[in-house]
Enzyme design. Structure first.
Site, PDB file in Angstrom:
ATOM      1  N   ASP A 162       0.831  -1.168  -0.040  1.00  0.00           N
ATOM      2  CA  ASP A 162       0.058  -0.052  -0.032  1.00  0.00           C
ATOM      3  C   ASP A 162       0.698   1.322   0.030  1.00  0.00           C
ATOM      4  OD1 ASP A 162      -2.103  -1.705   0.398  1.00  0.00           O
ATOM      5  OD2 ASP A 162      -2.956  -1.137   1.950  1.00  0.00           O
ATOM      6  N   HIS A 199     -14.891   4.093  -5.004  1.00  0.00           N
ATOM      7  CA  HIS A 199     -16.131   3.911  -4.506  1.00  0.00           C
ATOM      8  C   HIS A 199     -17.180   4.877  -5.611  1.00  0.00           C
ATOM      9  CE1 HIS A 199     -14.213   3.290  -1.061  1.00  0.00           C
ATOM     10  NE2 HIS A 199     -14.767   2.043  -1.065  1.00  0.00           N
ATOM     11  N   ARG A 219      -9.283   8.179   8.819  1.00  0.00           N
ATOM     12  CA  ARG A 219      -8.988   8.655   7.483  1.00  0.00           C
ATOM     13  C   ARG A 219     -10.198   8.609   6.684  1.00  0.00           C
ATOM     14  NH1 ARG A 219      -4.155   6.315   8.839  1.00  0.00           N
ATOM     15  NH2 ARG A 219      -4.528   4.321   8.024  1.00  0.00           N
ATOM     16  N   ARG A 220     -11.194   7.332   7.090  1.00  0.00           N
ATOM     17  CA  ARG A 220     -12.249   7.128   6.008  1.00  0.00           C
ATOM     18  C   ARG A 220     -13.324   8.270   6.419  1.00  0.00           C
ATOM     19  NH1 ARG A 220      -9.090   4.042   4.987  1.00  0.00           N
ATOM     20  NH2 ARG A 220      -8.823   5.479   3.462  1.00  0.00           N
ATOM     21  N   GLY A 245      -6.098   8.478  -3.653  1.00  0.00           N
ATOM     22  CA  GLY A 245      -4.849   9.203  -2.804  1.00  0.00           C
ATOM     23  C   GLY A 245      -5.614   9.556  -1.527  1.00  0.00           C
ATOM     24  N   ARG A 290      -2.572  -0.899  -8.244  1.00  0.00           N
ATOM     25  CA  ARG A 290      -3.751  -0.467  -7.938  1.00  0.00           C
ATOM     26  C   ARG A 290      -3.648   1.158  -8.104  1.00  0.00           C
ATOM     27  NH1 ARG A 290      -4.293  -0.674  -1.754  1.00  0.00           N
ATOM     28  NH2 ARG A 290      -4.917  -3.086  -1.919  1.00  0.00           N
TER      29      ARG A 290
END
Ligand SMILES: Cc1cc2nc3c(=O)[nH]c(=O)nc-3n(C[C@H](O)[C@H](O)[C@H](O)COP(=O)(O)OP(=O)(O)OC[C@H]3O[C@@H](n4cnc5c(N)ncnc54)[C@H](O)[C@@H]3O)c2cc1C
Length: 327
Positions: free
Chosen positions: A129, A220, A281-282, A181, A177
């Site tokens: 990641d 998403h 962070r979400r 960011g 991927r």
């Protein structure tokens, strides 16, 4: 401002340590697949039953001691073993800082080598990641070194960077991927405007679909997904050249729909006690995700006290939102 605020919270080690003690709270349980391997395996089996593969992240933040990085390595090795034993359709996502990148490069390299080697034995892919820009050169270096020995590794291209195309071309023969960011980056090196980031995401995705090895389109954003569907149709790009990826717990209906339509779909499955930074962070990238917090505060009696306390804390801090670095 809300973004900066939640990034600030995600960097707060004190709150991180407190959160670890209380288990999954504040709605995190709907976007984190449990606190231990057994729970994560159960969640992944459920996704597999719908034709969805998984990339699993054993969450870990604030790793500053060698013992912590070694523990993270041991845990990831256990995850690899558990995936194999349970015959789950899944691979590994990890963060180099979790394995000691902030402590010592060679130490991190050796931890990573052990993980990649074990995964290689089971024909399992390992994704590095991508974190903030200060870790980017060394993450690519790790990839360079390990790719001389192993072919089961790949990484992430972040579309908000002005020079993302340069990395995309250099690493086109890797499974990549593409993401927008997730960190707060300075405007000298990264687009700040959502439209510019989206445009670059599409440009990078199209380029890699036409020229690259295998593309994981991680978003998403249904507008981008619809665009990609049209693009692959127009250019006759076979479905085995790409997959869509989304995070566990988000847009579940769309995840199932895409899998049902016959697209390769992979869900990013985070699990573990260290859920706090990931969850903040979400909240930073989509303030509507605060709904998850609100639902928990008002629906679950057991969570009410901690929810109300945290809600009051969040609201109190919002007015003087800090301007810390990480997104
Ligand atoms: C699988 C995966 C792996 C990732 N790995 C990394 C990584 O290694 N490094 C990194 O920096 N970042 C990573 N990210 C995070 C990424 O960079 C973005 O911050 C994150 O995905 C938000 O961008 P987005 O394109 O998903 O949607 P956004 O740009 O946040 O939203 C775009 C639009 O999509 C729709 N939408 C978005 N979310 C929802 C929702 N929950 N419900 C309904 N509609 C919604 C809305 O219409 C919204 O306006 C990863 C993301 C994913 C999905």
């Amino acid at each position: 401002m809300l973004k900066d605020f939640f990034i600030g919270l995600s960097q707060n080690q004190l709150l991180n340590n407190a959160a670890k003690k209380y288990g999954l709270k504040l709605g995190a349980q709907s976007v984190v697949a449990g606190t231990n391997i057994d729970e994560a395996i159960k969640s992944m089996k459920e996704l597999n039953a719908h034709g969805i593969s998984c990339t699993v992240d054993n969450l870990g933040e604030f790793v500053f001691k060698k013992e912590e990085a070694e523990e993270a390595k041991e845990n990831i090795l256990k995850v690899i073993e558990a995936i194999h034993e349970n015959n789950v359709d899944a691979h590994i996502s990890l963060k180099p800082t979790q394995l000691g990148l902030d402590i010592d490069y060679s130490f991190c390299l050796s931890n990573l080598r052990e993980i990649v080697d074990k995964a290689h034995g089971y024909d399992m892919f390992v994704n590095f990641d991508m974190e903030d820009h200060s870790h980017l050169p060394q993450t690519f270096e790790l990839l360079d070194e390990l790719s001389m020995e192993y072919d089961n590794i790949g990484t992430v291209i972040q579309a908000y960077f002005h020079d993302a195309q340069k990395y995309l071309e250099k690493y086109k023969n890797f499974r990549l991927r593409i993401v927008k960011g997730a960190y707060k980056e300075p405007e000298e090196i990264a687009y700040q405007d959502k439209k510019e980031i989206d445009a670059n995401f599409i440009k990078l995705t199209e380029w890699h679909l036409l020229n690259g090895k295998f593309t994981s389109i991680a978003t998403h954003d249904h507008r981008i997904i619809n665009h990609v569907k049209e693009f692959v149709k127009k250019h006759n790009i076979s479905k085995d050249k790409f997959e869509f990826q989304m995070l566990y717990g988000f847009r579940k209906d769309l995840q199932l729909k895409l899998a049902k339509e016959g697209y390769n779909f992979c869900t990013y499955v985070p699990f573990g006690n260290d859920w706090y930074g990931y969850f903040m962070r979400r909240l930073a990238e989509r303030p509507q995700n605060l709904n998850l917090v609100v639902k928990q505060v008002f629906n679950k009696k057991t969570n009410t006290m901690i929810g109300v306390a945290a809600g009051a804390f969040l609201l109190g801090r919002m007015s003087k939102a800090s301007k810390k670095k990480r997104r």
